[in-house]
Design a protein around this motif. Structure first.
Motif, mmCIF file in Angstrom:
data_model
loop_
_atom_site.group_PDB
_atom_site.id
_atom_site.type_symbol
_atom_site.label_atom_id
_atom_site.label_comp_id
_atom_site.label_asym_id
_atom_site.label_seq_id
_atom_site.Cartn_x
_atom_site.Cartn_y
_atom_site.Cartn_z
ATOM 1 N N THR A 126 0.853 -1.194 0.000
ATOM 2 C CA THR A 126 0.000 0.000 0.000
ATOM 3 C C THR A 126 0.888 1.244 0.000
ATOM 4 O OG1 THR A 126 -1.566 -1.222 1.325
ATOM 5 C CG2 THR A 126 -1.867 1.150 1.270
ATOM 6 N N THR A 132 2.049 4.433 1.097
ATOM 7 C CA THR A 132 1.811 5.324 2.236
ATOM 8 C C THR A 132 3.092 6.111 2.494
ATOM 9 O OG1 THR A 132 2.673 3.768 3.869
ATOM 10 C CG2 THR A 132 0.327 3.574 3.350
ATOM 11 N N TRP A 186 4.586 5.916 5.234
ATOM 12 C CA TRP A 186 5.431 4.967 5.975
ATOM 13 C C TRP A 186 6.202 4.086 5.002
ATOM 14 C CZ3 TRP A 186 5.354 7.471 10.082
ATOM 15 C CH2 TRP A 186 4.184 7.893 10.711
ATOM 16 N N GLN A 187 5.506 3.653 3.955
ATOM 17 C CA GLN A 187 6.150 2.775 2.983
ATOM 18 C C GLN A 187 7.266 3.544 2.257
ATOM 19 O OE1 GLN A 187 5.319 2.723 -0.729
ATOM 20 N NE2 GLN A 187 6.890 1.141 -0.923
ATOM 21 N N ARG A 240 0.293 0.603 8.327
ATOM 22 C CA ARG A 240 -0.233 1.864 7.764
ATOM 23 C C ARG A 240 -1.025 2.690 8.775
ATOM 24 N NH1 ARG A 240 -4.815 -0.495 3.610
ATOM 25 N NH2 ARG A 240 -3.635 -2.410 3.402
ATOM 26 N N TRP A 277 -4.182 7.503 2.412
ATOM 27 C CA TRP A 277 -4.516 6.076 2.393
ATOM 28 C C TRP A 277 -5.515 5.775 3.501
ATOM 29 C CZ3 TRP A 277 -0.060 8.045 4.559
ATOM 30 C CH2 TRP A 277 0.217 7.700 5.889
#
Ligand SMILES: Cc1cc2nc3c(=O)[nH]c(=O)nc-3n(C[C@H](O)[C@H](O)[C@H](O)COP(=O)(O)OP(=O)(O)OC[C@H]3O[C@@H](n4cnc5c(N)ncnc54)[C@H](O)[C@@H]3O)c2cc1C
Length: 453
Positions: free
Chosen positions: A23, A25, A27-28, A88, A363
């Motif tokens: 996903t 994000t 964070w990703q 997430r 997201w």
């Protein structure tokens, strides 16, 4: 403007989503390289404990089981570890167990259980701290503090009463800050009429925490399979038999930790007992130094407002603002786009010192509500080898890590005395077929209460 994602409703599924891409994000984008896992399960497997769901609950359970020297532990994740809420979320680890207001605890459960629940909430936060320290997980842990902010003048008195209760009844050293102190010491937000400051709670990087748990659990001998959905459960003597697309998993103990992503048709004991609800997050462009100074945005505390349909927010290490809140009932692209705009308007209202803020990440994810607003960390009444831990009501960072630990302790025969409201069987939703209708009505009522009453 970035595209609005859409998310299919777990309530309408007969099989879980699987092999989904990561996903996108914030964070990703900032977590670095994902650690190795054990790939897809390609053949049959025998193990002591099988765990379905590779979020914090499942990974923490695997970490603690292997730490307690359980020899063979397998996590079966339909997507990648942390693909659900755990990779997430809004990043706040708080001493939270469900969403029953503290003011109702003693009346509802009596003094002894209320004390035990408060102690368990503190223990949950301590588990989060301890796992991060012990496993040496570098996940950008911030200094502790949580501000619950009165978003209307009319909410100040209730917040002060809540502070009195927490101090006098539970011995929690919360402090009430008036609007001036809030602005001078933390942030001058547009709707900050005062705040209750908890000295406990911390923000961190949720996906780095997932990565650290994967490394630690695998380092101790757990195996973690990705892209491997559990598609059916059976029992053969004392063994659970879990069907996956390419092999059967046979295990003495089974842990179900699928939370808001539970496909209830697969797990008869969970049917009609959970309500997946969308929670959304936006992350802005970085603030300029002038904007940051204009708003005196010096705090690294976790923050939320005093709404029932609350907004939660923080300053990120690169000076972006992250803000989350309720998502739509149906997470279609149109509804999601409308909610992104709604969150942007909230940012403009709360942080007027940020000129023309833009949303650079957006997201959502499915959190799990339960009929009694409590998580359930328990073992099936008719099968002492079937465990489940889920229903964190959107506040599951520390609670899910803790639940995974408690289940591991239970499986290894340790004395675990969780408060009874948490170990009770998960109740059913009355008129479960109408859960979404009920949710729509409840959201309208809460929105009215939050803004007007
Ligand atoms: C936007 C958002 C913000 C949030 N912010 C906060 C916060 O700031 N603080 C806080 O305390 N909590 C927050 N939460 C909630 C918190 O993230 C969750 O409570 C917690 O991560 C739950 O962890 P879990 O491991 O139980 O479930 P999840 O992390 O959701 O993991 C469940 C996993 O199960 C897998 N799965 C499902 N079915 C199957 C199957 N049949 N076979 C195999 N695998 C399966 C899914 O793929 C998924 O990866 C937030 C949640 C969201 C969505």
């Amino acid at each position: 403007m970035i595209d609005a994602p859409s998310y299919p409703d777990p309530l309408g599924m007969s099989r879980p989503l699987t092999a989904q891409p990561v996903t996108p994000t914030y964070w990703q984008a900032t977590a670095g390289t994902a650690p190795d896992d054990d790939g897809r399960l390609e053949s049959d497997l025998d193990c002591d404990v099988a765990i379905i769901g590779g979020g914090y609950t499942g990974l923490s359970c695997a970490y603690h089981l292997t730490k307690l020297r359980v020899a063979s532990v397998a996590v079966i994740e339909a997507n990648q570890p942390g693909w659900g809420c755990s990779g997430r979320n809004g990043s706040f680890a708080r001493p939270a167990i469900g969403r029953v207001p503290h003011a109702d605890w003693e009346r509802k459960w009596g003094a002894e259980i209320a004390d035990a629940m408060f102690a368990e909430a503190l223990a949950a936060l301590e588990t989060a701290r301890k796992v991060i320290q012990e496993a040496d997980i570098d996940c950008d842990v911030m200094p502790e503090g949580w501000l619950k902010i009165a978003h209307r003048a009319g909410r100040v008195a209730a917040l002060q009463r809540e502070g009195d209760l927490l101090r006098n009844r539970y011995g929690m050293a919360v402090e009430f800050l008036d609007a001036k102190r809030l602005a001078a010491e933390h942030v001058a937000c547009g709707d900050g009429y005062g705040a209750l400051r908890w000295p406990l709670s911390f923000a961190m990087h949720p996906l780095k925490l997932v990565y650290g748990l994967v490394r630690a659990a695998r380092g101790q001998g757990a195996v973690i399979f990705r892209d491997t959905p559990a598609l059916g459960l059976d029992k053969d003597g004392d063994r659970h038999v879990i069907s996956t697309p390419r092999g059967l998993v046979r295990a003495r103990h089974l842990v179900i930790s699928t939370n808001g992503y539970t496909v209830e048709g697969l797990f008869p004991k969970l049917r009609h007992r959970l309500l997946p609800v969308m929670s959304n997050i936006v992350v802005t462009r970085p603030m300029t130094l002038e904007e940051k100074q204009a708003g005196n945005f010096v705090t690294s505390d976790c923050m939320s407002d005093a709404r029932t349909l609350l907004h939660y927010y923080r300053r990120l290490p690169d000076d972006r603002i992250m803000l989350g809140g309720k998502g739509p009932v149906r997470a279609t692209p149109r509804q999601m786009a409308a909610h992104r705009q709604e969150l942007l308007r909230v940012i403009e209202r709360k942080f007027p010192f940020m000129k023309a803020p833009s949303v650079e990440y957006f997201w959502g994810g499915w959190v799990a509500l339960t009929p009694d607003s409590l998580p359930h960390i328990t073992t099936a009444e008719d099968d002492q080898s079937l465990h489940y831990a889920l229903g964190y009501i959107g506040s599951g960072v520390s609670c899910s890590l803790h639940a995974g630990r408690r289940i591991a302790e239970k499986i290894t025969g340790q004395q675990v005395s969780l408060p009874t409201p948490l170990t009770a069987a998960l109740p059913k939703y009355p008129m479960a077929a109408f859960r979404r209708l009920g949710q729509r009505a409840a959201m309208k009522w809460y929105a009215l209460k939050d803004e007007r009453l």
